[in-house]
Write a protein that holds these residues in place. Structure first.
Motif, PDB file in Angstrom:
ATOM      1  N   SER A   9       0.841  -1.181   0.000  1.00 40.68           N
ATOM      2  CA  SER A   9       0.000   0.000   0.000  1.00 40.68           C
ATOM      3  C   SER A   9       0.879   1.235   0.000  1.00 40.68           C
ATOM      4  O   SER A   9       1.879   1.286   0.694  1.00 40.68           O
ATOM      5  N   TYR A  10       0.507   2.229  -0.793  1.00 38.23           N
ATOM      6  CA  TYR A  10       1.293   3.452  -0.917  1.00 38.23           C
ATOM      7  C   TYR A  10       0.325   4.595  -1.085  1.00 38.23           C
ATOM      8  O   TYR A  10      -0.479   4.594  -2.011  1.00 38.23           O
ATOM      9  N   ALA A  55      -0.666   8.039  -2.385  1.00 41.31           N
ATOM     10  CA  ALA A  55      -0.177   8.917  -3.440  1.00 41.31           C
ATOM     11  C   ALA A  55      -1.100  10.124  -3.562  1.00 41.31           C
ATOM     12  O   ALA A  55      -2.300   9.968  -3.711  1.00 41.31           O
ATOM     13  N   SER A  92       3.543   6.398  -7.622  1.00 39.64           N
ATOM     14  CA  SER A  92       4.646   5.634  -7.058  1.00 39.64           C
ATOM     15  C   SER A  92       5.977   6.299  -7.374  1.00 39.64           C
ATOM     16  O   SER A  92       6.049   7.221  -8.179  1.00 39.64           O
ATOM     17  N   ASP A  93       7.008   5.817  -6.725  1.00 39.39           N
ATOM     18  CA  ASP A  93       8.394   6.134  -7.056  1.00 39.39           C
ATOM     19  C   ASP A  93       9.263   5.033  -6.464  1.00 39.39           C
ATOM     20  O   ASP A  93       8.742   4.027  -5.988  1.00 39.39           O
ATOM     21  N   SER A 133      11.378   5.318  -3.892  1.00 36.28           N
ATOM     22  CA  SER A 133      11.780   5.517  -2.501  1.00 36.28           C
ATOM     23  C   SER A 133      11.058   4.531  -1.574  1.00 36.28           C
ATOM     24  O   SER A 133      10.059   3.914  -1.950  1.00 36.28           O
ATOM     25  N   ASP A 178       8.516   3.416   1.075  1.00 34.27           N
ATOM     26  CA  ASP A 178       7.219   3.970   1.437  1.00 34.27           C
ATOM     27  C   ASP A 178       6.943   3.813   2.931  1.00 34.27           C
ATOM     28  O   ASP A 178       7.786   3.351   3.691  1.00 34.27           O
ATOM     29  N   ARG A 179       5.741   4.153   3.330  1.00 41.21           N
ATOM     30  CA  ARG A 179       5.383   4.114   4.748  1.00 41.21           C
ATOM     31  C   ARG A 179       5.347   2.705   5.318  1.00 41.21           C
ATOM     32  O   ARG A 179       5.378   2.516   6.524  1.00 41.21           O
ATOM     33  N   ASP A 180       5.260   1.695   4.439  1.00 39.43           N
ATOM     34  CA  ASP A 180       5.275   0.304   4.881  1.00 39.43           C
ATOM     35  C   ASP A 180       6.681  -0.297   4.797  1.00 39.43           C
ATOM     36  O   ASP A 180       6.843  -1.507   4.867  1.00 39.43           O
ATOM     37  N   GLU A 219       8.585  -0.457   2.217  1.00 40.27           N
ATOM     38  CA  GLU A 219       8.713  -1.222   0.984  1.00 40.27           C
ATOM     39  C   GLU A 219       9.127  -0.272  -0.136  1.00 40.27           C
ATOM     40  O   GLU A 219       8.951   0.932  -0.043  1.00 40.27           O
ATOM     41  N   ARG A 220       9.653  -0.843  -1.195  1.00 32.67           N
ATOM     42  CA  ARG A 220      10.130  -0.057  -2.330  1.00 32.67           C
ATOM     43  C   ARG A 220       9.706  -0.750  -3.632  1.00 32.67           C
ATOM     44  O   ARG A 220       9.772  -1.961  -3.731  1.00 32.67           O
ATOM     45  N   SER A 242      -4.139   4.830  -3.610  1.00 34.64           N
ATOM     46  CA  SER A 242      -3.388   3.755  -2.998  1.00 34.64           C
ATOM     47  C   SER A 242      -3.168   2.696  -4.067  1.00 34.64           C
ATOM     48  O   SER A 242      -4.106   2.318  -4.764  1.00 34.64           O
TER      49      SER A 242
END
Length: 125
Positions: free
Chosen positions: A15-16, A18, A37-38, A40, A42-44, A46-47, A123
């Motif tokens: 989950s991201y 955006a 997305s990118d 970097s 993320d809050r979880d 994960e990349r 998301s």
């Protein structure tokens, strides 16, 4: 991709959040641009790999990404039509969605984005 309230969370493998970045009209149609997305972390913690972003860009350009108002929605609010490049964020993925004017939330979301009062984002799940 789904439009969601910032406060909501979902039980997904990825989950991201955006932000919705831009709304504009062209030839009487409504369009929005999101940072989906990118590369970097993320809050979880994960990349997303650059190769996956490139695949998502191809899907977006061919109109295969749907914008849903929630993860289990039946009818899309819009469909991808292109990808926008952002020179300040070359690793970012910015799909452009054409909104369906008949979807009950499309015009409302578009209006809030134009007024810069939007507290929604997308998301990627």
């Amino acid at each position: 991709m789904t439009a969601t309230m910032v406060e909501r969370t979902y039980d997904l493998s990825f989950s991201y959040f955006a932000p919705l970045t831009k709304a504009y009209e062209k030839d009487g149609e409504m369009y929005i641009v999101v940072k989906a997305s990118d590369t970097s972390v993320d809050r979880d913690n994960e990349r997303i790999a650059p190769e996956l972003i490139n695949k998502m860009k191809a899907l977006a350009k061919s109109g295969q990404l749907l914008l849903l108002d929630h993860h289990k929605a039946t009818f899309p609010m819009g469909r991808s039509v292109d990808v926008e490049d952002n020179p300040d964020d070359p690793e970012g993925f910015y799909p452009v969605f054409k909104l369906d004017p008949d979807h009950p939330y499309s015009r409302y979301m578009f209006k809030l984005m134009k007024e810069n009062t939007m507290d929604f984002g997308v998301s990627v799940g």
